[in-house]
Design a protein around this motif. Structure first.
Motif, PDB file in Angstrom:
ATOM      1  N   GLN A 214       0.832  -1.194   0.000  1.00  0.00           N
ATOM      2  CA  GLN A 214       0.000   0.000   0.000  1.00  0.00           C
ATOM      3  C   GLN A 214       0.873   1.253   0.000  1.00  0.00           C
ATOM      4  O   GLN A 214       0.636   2.189  -0.751  1.00  0.00           O
ATOM      5  CB  GLN A 214      -0.904  -0.016   1.256  1.00  0.00           C
ATOM      6  CG  GLN A 214      -2.289   0.567   1.014  1.00  0.00           C
ATOM      7  CD  GLN A 214      -3.020  -0.186  -0.100  1.00  0.00           C
ATOM      8  OE1 GLN A 214      -3.330  -1.347   0.055  1.00  0.00           O
ATOM      9  NE2 GLN A 214      -3.261   0.469  -1.211  1.00  0.00           N
ATOM     10  N   ALA A 215       1.936   1.206   0.850  1.00  0.00           N
ATOM     11  CA  ALA A 215       2.836   2.359   0.981  1.00  0.00           C
ATOM     12  C   ALA A 215       3.547   2.631  -0.348  1.00  0.00           C
ATOM     13  O   ALA A 215       3.673   3.784  -0.775  1.00  0.00           O
ATOM     14  CB  ALA A 215       3.852   2.102   2.089  1.00  0.00           C
ATOM     15  N   ILE A 216       4.018   1.550  -0.996  1.00  0.00           N
ATOM     16  CA  ILE A 216       4.718   1.729  -2.287  1.00  0.00           C
ATOM     17  C   ILE A 216       3.781   2.391  -3.292  1.00  0.00           C
ATOM     18  O   ILE A 216       4.120   3.358  -3.960  1.00  0.00           O
ATOM     19  CB  ILE A 216       5.220   0.368  -2.824  1.00  0.00           C
ATOM     20  CG1 ILE A 216       6.336  -0.177  -1.938  1.00  0.00           C
ATOM     21  CG2 ILE A 216       5.710   0.500  -4.270  1.00  0.00           C
ATOM     22  CD1 ILE A 216       6.643  -1.648  -2.154  1.00  0.00           C
ATOM     23  N   LYS A 217       2.561   1.882  -3.360  1.00  0.00           N
ATOM     24  CA  LYS A 217       1.603   2.391  -4.332  1.00  0.00           C
ATOM     25  C   LYS A 217       1.236   3.842  -4.030  1.00  0.00           C
ATOM     26  O   LYS A 217       1.096   4.661  -4.951  1.00  0.00           O
ATOM     27  CB  LYS A 217       0.340   1.523  -4.336  1.00  0.00           C
ATOM     28  CG  LYS A 217      -0.513   1.747  -5.572  1.00  0.00           C
ATOM     29  CD  LYS A 217      -1.624   0.737  -5.664  1.00  0.00           C
ATOM     30  CE  LYS A 217      -2.464   0.994  -6.912  1.00  0.00           C
ATOM     31  NZ  LYS A 217      -3.567   0.041  -7.021  1.00  0.00           N
ATOM     32  N   ASN A 218       1.113   4.176  -2.738  1.00  0.00           N
ATOM     33  CA  ASN A 218       0.667   5.516  -2.368  1.00  0.00           C
ATOM     34  C   ASN A 218       1.760   6.569  -2.519  1.00  0.00           C
ATOM     35  O   ASN A 218       1.460   7.734  -2.755  1.00  0.00           O
ATOM     36  CB  ASN A 218       0.143   5.525  -0.926  1.00  0.00           C
ATOM     37  CG  ASN A 218      -1.140   4.708  -0.813  1.00  0.00           C
ATOM     38  OD1 ASN A 218      -1.779   4.412  -1.823  1.00  0.00           O
ATOM     39  ND2 ASN A 218      -1.484   4.306   0.405  1.00  0.00           N
ATOM     40  N   THR A 219       3.043   6.151  -2.329  1.00  0.00           N
ATOM     41  CA  THR A 219       4.098   7.163  -2.337  1.00  0.00           C
ATOM     42  C   THR A 219       4.726   7.346  -3.719  1.00  0.00           C
ATOM     43  O   THR A 219       5.438   8.311  -3.940  1.00  0.00           O
ATOM     44  CB  THR A 219       5.233   6.806  -1.347  1.00  0.00           C
ATOM     45  OG1 THR A 219       5.687   5.491  -1.676  1.00  0.00           O
ATOM     46  CG2 THR A 219       4.743   6.838   0.082  1.00  0.00           C
ATOM     47  N   ASP A 220       4.499   6.420  -4.614  1.00  0.00           N
ATOM     48  CA  ASP A 220       5.164   6.525  -5.921  1.00  0.00           C
ATOM     49  C   ASP A 220       4.099   6.505  -7.014  1.00  0.00           C
ATOM     50  O   ASP A 220       3.496   5.459  -7.283  1.00  0.00           O
ATOM     51  CB  ASP A 220       6.135   5.338  -6.091  1.00  0.00           C
ATOM     52  CG  ASP A 220       7.093   5.556  -7.258  1.00  0.00           C
ATOM     53  OD1 ASP A 220       6.775   6.381  -8.144  1.00  0.00           O
ATOM     54  OD2 ASP A 220       8.161   4.909  -7.267  1.00  0.00           O
TER      55      ASP A 220
END
Ligand SMILES: Nc1ncnc2c1ncn2[C@@H]1O[C@H](COP(=O)(O)OP(=O)(O)O)[C@@H](O)[C@H]1O
Ligand SMILES: [Mg+2]
Lengths: 407, 239
Positions: free
Chosen positions: A81-87
């Motif tokens: 989720q973090a990867i998708k949200n930050t990049d």
């Protein structure tokens, strides 16, 4: 004298010595046939290779965790989720887990490839065609609840349900070596076997099934923490940055900076390598072609010199009848160019035939471009002019009396 | 007014340190309408003279005027144009193009004159008819006899309507009967107004000309008209 006249004279002279002219042309024929064939096959192979890479995912990044990683260091749903949200270069991200198992409905059990992933699996999967024929894909809600739902490929559905197609809502059993679960079919995608046309016999083709990764954990004891992830980047140009960024983010989140527990792979470097090899290949062919054409050109020059000597009296007579130095020059130059050009055209046709047959045997499409054809013909003419000038000048400069006296 | 005027022509060949004086101060004038035979023993300079008159060869000194034009100092290109326009050549060995039809052979000088295809065809056919080969236009040179080949060469020589026909030993490769056939055509053409200069070493042939110039060792030894040359073209000479 018009160009048409010298063209006709040149053709007459070539026709008068068919065998010799043909042998002279052989250099050009072989050289140009080789160039055309190899370029066409090379282009076809390139298209095929880059096509394969695009299928495999030129915009795909594969993320994996080292075996040395502890439980805390496994990739979590929150990480994804973090990867998708930050990049924002990441368009889809999904766990990537494949189980070789079995599927059964009313009849016999069939072998099955069961893919576990997030709802983004629809976009990250390289094997299952994402287009739905009916029903829906599983959602984030299904994922969060570990819902017993499944999407199945159309050909798989047919083999499980006796050629029935309207099967959304029906139940089937998925089984690993240890466990089995019952799932409801919520969607059917296009047949997968179509993509591998001819590669595998259809009846032995496994049933393709996609389920939430959370549900996968219910059927496979090996499915625990996430060890493999597939990421789709926005474009091919983004994948290097996405790869680096993802690894950095994971290392920071798990506080293992520099330990190289996470590896991001993409096909870019492989594709670059293929590009390099193909470029080298084309350059090599260009060099071979140049040598072949120079050899062909020397052949043309040789035969033109013989021709000038043989036709010394003819040249003398023409001069007596009023041919100027320029007339003779053009006549012999035209002959050299036509000789070279006919060789080029025969070579071109031969090259196309060879390319088509080889391409047919390799199951690729030979790509013959107009540019290649024009280039080859221009080059053949240039060779004719370059190697024809010396003999033509020699003919033009003959002293008429000496030429007339020549036996 | 003379058609050809050569004054004080000198021609020498240098081989090593030897100098061969082939033409030593030769003067020759040919008027329009003449039929001139040049005679002399082998090596006396007949061909050299003919080549100079035909603008095929250079000379060391002297002045050459052809058809009111001083052609002494022309360059290669200008000579080609004068040869094409003013001179019709007939060679001892015919010099036809082996792979061309008789019509194409006769049309060749017109190709270099820049005359269009249609006119070339008509005029070449006319010229062939004039030498009695109007029915052979599509034949190849290897399908006809030597005498016929020389007639084709004559057709080729007249097709551009030149000021003069120059023939170097035109009967040298022909038997006596066929030779007379060629001379008859020359007489016919001459009677119709064409100027002819013919080199021959055979008195039997030269006697049909209107004037005989004899060379010896590079000088004109004799130059006299022929009294009543026998006319061949009123008689029947079958081929
Ligand atoms: N290119 C040449 N170089 C040297 N000598 C030559 C050349 N052409 C002709 N000659 C010589 O000039 C002389 C005259 O030759 P030519 O005019 O052919 O005589 P003809 O035609 O009367 O037999 C001969 O001795 C011949 O050997
Ligand atoms: Mg001679």
């Amino acid at each position: 004298m018009t160009l048409l006249e010298s063209f006709k004279m040149a053709l007459d002279a070539i026709r008068a010595n068919k065998m010799r002219s043909f042998l002279t042309m052989l250099g050009n024929i072989i050289g140009i046939a080789a160039v055309i064939a190899i370029l066409a096959i090379g282009n076809g192979a390139t298209t095929r290779i880059t096509g394969t890479f695009n299928d495999l995912g030129a915009t795909t990044v594969s993320l994996s965790v080292s075996n040395n990683a502890s439980n805390d260091e496994q990739i979590t749903d929150q990480d994804l989720q973090a990867i998708k949200n930050t990049d924002d270069r990441v368009t889809a991200i999904s766990p990537n887990y494949t189980l070789s198992g079995f599927a059964a409905a009313s009849g016999d059990e069939k072998t099955a490839l069961i893919f576990g992933g997030s709802p983004d699996l629809q976009r990250t999967s390289n094997v299952m065609d994402p287009s739905l024929v009916s029903g829906r894909y599983f959602t984030q809600a299904d994922y969060d609840e570990s819902a017993p739902v499944a999407v199945i490929s159309a050909d798989g559905a047919k083999s499980l349900f006796n050629n029935q197609t309207n099967i959304v809502g029906k139940m089937m059993t998925l089984r690993s070596r240890t466990t089995s679960i019952s799932v409801r079919i919520i969607g059917v995608t296009k047949s997968t076997a179509d993509k591998f046309q001819g590669a595998v016999r259809r009846n032995s083709f496994p049933v393709y099934v996609a389920i939430p990764y959370s549900t996968m954990k219910l059927v496979s004891i090996n499915a625990g923490g996430i060890t493999d992830v597939t990421i789709k980047a926005r474009s091919r140009n983004d994948i290097t940055a996405v790869s680096q960024n993802t690894v950095r983010l994971l290392e920071t989140r798990h506080d293992v900076v520099g330990q190289q527990l996470y590896t991001a792979r993409n096909y870019l470097s492989a594709l670059d390598q293929v590009d390099n090899v193909l470029t080298l290949f084309v350059e090599f062919i260009a060099a071979v072609a140049a040598i072949a054409l120079v050899v062909g050109g020397i052949g043309v020059m040789n035969i033109m010199l013989v021709s000038v000597t043989e036709r010394t009296r003819e040249i003398g007579t023409r001069k007596a009848l009023g041919a100027t130095t320029r007339d003779i020059m053009i006549q012999f130059l035209t002959e050299a160019v036509i000789l070279s050009l006919i060789g080029g055209i025969i070579g071109l046709m031969l090259g196309i035939i060879v390319a088509e047959s080889v391409a047919a045997a390799l199951a690729i499409t030979a790509t013959i471009t107009w540019q290649a054809i024009v280039l080859v013909l221009v080059f053949a003419s240039a060779v004719g002019i370059f190697f024809g000038i010396y003999p033509a000048r020699k003919a033009a400069k003959l002293n008429p009396i000496e030429a007339l006296r020549y036996e | 007014m003379s058609l050809i005027s050569l004054t004080h022509i000198v021609k020498t060949y240098r081989t090593g340190d030897e100098t061969l004086h082939v033409l030593k101060d030769v003067n020759l004038t040919v008027n329009t309408g003449e039929f001139l035979a040049i005679m002399g023993p082998s090596g006396s300079g007949k061909s050299t003279m003919m080549n100079i008159m035909g603008l095929l060869d250079n000379f060391d000194a002297g002045v050459y005027t052809l058809n009111n034009q001083d052609v002494t100092h022309l360059n290669e290109n200008q000579r080609a144009h004068v040869r094409n326009k003013e001179i019709g050549f007939v060679f001892q060995s015919f010099n036809l193009m082996p792979r061309m039809t008789l019509l194409e052979n006769v049309a060749l000088p017109m190709v270099y004159a820049g005359i269009g295809r249609g006119e070339r065809k008509d005029r070449a056919a006319d010229a062939l008819t004039q030498v009695g080969l109007g029915d052979r236009v599509d034949h190849q040179p290897n399908e006809i006899s030597g005498g016929q080949m020389q007639r084709v060469a004559i057709a080729r020589a007249i097709v551009n309507r030149p000021a003069v026909i120059m023939a170097d030993e035109p009967t040298g490769n022909l038997d006596s009967h066929t030779s007379l056939e060629i001379v008859r055509i020359f007489q016919e053409l001459n009677a119709a107004g064409t100027t002819i200069v013919m080199v021959t070493h055979e008195p039997d042939i030269a006697q049909y000309a209107k004037r005989i110039v004899s060379f010896r060792d590079g000088i004109v030894q004799k130059d006299e008209p022929v009294a009543n040359p026998p006319q061949l073209f009123s008689q029947e000479v079958s081929s």
